[in-house]
Design a protein around this motif. Structure first.
Motif, short mmCIF file in Angstrom:
data_model
loop_
_atom_site.label_atom_id
_atom_site.label_comp_id
_atom_site.label_asym_id
_atom_site.label_seq_id
_atom_site.Cartn_x
_atom_site.Cartn_y
_atom_site.Cartn_z
N VAL A 1 8.13 14.02 -3.87
CA VAL A 1 8.32 14.00 -2.43
C VAL A 1 6.98 13.70 -1.79
N SER A 2 6.99 12.72 -0.91
CA SER A 2 5.77 12.32 -0.24
C SER A 2 5.31 13.39 0.76
N GLU A 3 4.02 13.52 0.90
CA GLU A 3 3.44 14.45 1.87
C GLU A 3 3.27 13.79 3.23
N ARG A 4 3.44 12.47 3.29
CA ARG A 4 3.28 11.76 4.55
C ARG A 4 4.42 12.10 5.50
N PRO A 5 4.11 12.27 6.77
CA PRO A 5 5.19 12.53 7.73
C PRO A 5 6.11 11.31 7.86
N ILE A 6 7.38 11.59 8.10
CA ILE A 6 8.36 10.52 8.24
C ILE A 6 8.40 10.07 9.69
N ASP A 7 8.40 8.78 9.91
CA ASP A 7 8.46 8.23 11.25
C ASP A 7 9.86 8.45 11.82
N PRO A 8 9.97 9.20 12.94
CA PRO A 8 11.29 9.46 13.53
C PRO A 8 12.05 8.18 13.89
N ASP A 9 11.34 7.12 14.25
CA ASP A 9 12.02 5.86 14.55
C ASP A 9 12.73 5.30 13.32
N HIS A 10 12.12 5.48 12.16
CA HIS A 10 12.75 5.03 10.91
C HIS A 10 14.00 5.86 10.62
N LEU A 11 13.91 7.17 10.86
CA LEU A 11 15.08 8.03 10.66
C LEU A 11 16.21 7.65 11.60
N LEU A 12 15.88 7.38 12.85
CA LEU A 12 16.91 6.98 13.82
C LEU A 12 17.57 5.67 13.42
N ALA A 13 16.77 4.71 12.97
CA ALA A 13 17.33 3.43 12.54
C ALA A 13 18.21 3.62 11.31
N ALA A 14 17.78 4.44 10.38
CA ALA A 14 18.57 4.70 9.18
C ALA A 14 19.86 5.43 9.54
N ARG A 15 19.79 6.35 10.51
CA ARG A 15 20.99 7.06 10.95
C ARG A 15 22.00 6.08 11.54
N GLU A 16 21.51 5.13 12.34
CA GLU A 16 22.41 4.12 12.92
C GLU A 16 23.10 3.31 11.82
N LEU A 17 22.36 2.94 10.79
CA LEU A 17 22.96 2.20 9.67
C LEU A 17 24.00 3.06 8.96
N ALA A 18 23.72 4.35 8.80
CA ALA A 18 24.68 5.25 8.16
C ALA A 18 25.95 5.36 8.99
N GLU A 19 25.81 5.39 10.32
CA GLU A 19 26.99 5.42 11.19
C GLU A 19 27.81 4.14 11.06
N CYS A 20 27.12 3.00 10.99
CA CYS A 20 27.83 1.72 10.81
C CYS A 20 28.59 1.72 9.48
N LEU B 1 26.09 11.78 5.01
CA LEU B 1 24.84 11.03 5.15
C LEU B 1 24.36 11.04 6.59
N VAL B 2 25.25 10.85 7.54
CA VAL B 2 24.86 10.91 8.96
C VAL B 2 24.33 12.32 9.26
N GLY B 3 25.01 13.34 8.74
CA GLY B 3 24.54 14.70 8.94
C GLY B 3 23.18 14.96 8.34
N ALA B 4 22.91 14.36 7.19
CA ALA B 4 21.61 14.53 6.55
C ALA B 4 20.50 13.94 7.42
N PHE B 5 20.78 12.81 8.06
CA PHE B 5 19.78 12.26 8.97
C PHE B 5 19.60 13.16 10.18
N ASP B 6 20.69 13.74 10.69
CA ASP B 6 20.55 14.68 11.80
C ASP B 6 19.72 15.89 11.39
N LEU B 7 19.93 16.39 10.18
CA LEU B 7 19.11 17.48 9.67
C LEU B 7 17.64 17.07 9.66
#
Length: 129
Positions: free
Chosen positions: A1-20, A41-47
């Motif tokens: 697991v990476s120690e780098r913080p995750i970019d929230p914009d990337h999470l939002l974009a990934a969540r949109e793809l999961a919804e599609c 999967l959508v729930g995991a992105f919300d988490l």
């Protein structure tokens, strides 16, 4: 697991793809197992985004679909994610804690049980940061 913080914009974009993807699975009527996985999967992105109320609702929906698909191991896996939401979101206890869910998975003799437990433990470690 990476120690780098995750970019929230990337999470939002990934969540949109999961919804599609979820909408496509529903439109193609691919069954409750695949619908449940899409919802999870959508729930995991919300988490990951700290949207605990939304994640809780989606995990509950996914649980119902996994139950309808007669997938008891995946019901327990999503119960584990719900337990993580309660723990990291400091929600009132309304179900088993993660240790209890992991014990139920281990006792169930599921083919992927060890991997599910490792996945849940890793998710807790990441989301509790």
């Amino acid at each position: 697991v990476s120690e780098r913080p995750i970019d929230p914009d990337h999470l939002l974009a990934a969540r949109e793809l999961a919804e599609c993807s979820l909408r496509l699975v529903e439109r193609l009527e691919l069954g409750p197992l695949r619908v449940a996985t899409g919802i999870w999967l959508v729930g995991a992105f919300d988490l990951a985004l700290g949207r605990y109320d939304e994640a809780t609702g989606l995990f509950s929906d996914a649980r119902g679909h996994y139950a309808a698909a007669n997938a008891p191991g995946l019901v327990l896996l999503v119960d584990g994610y719900a337990a993580i939401v309660r723990q990291v979101g400091k929600r009132p206890a309304s179900g088993d804690d993660l240790d209890q869910v992991c014990a139920r998975i281990a006792a169930g003799g599921f083919k992927d049980g060890d991997e599910w437990i490792a996945q849940l433990r890793t998710a807790l470690e990441v989301f509790a940061r």
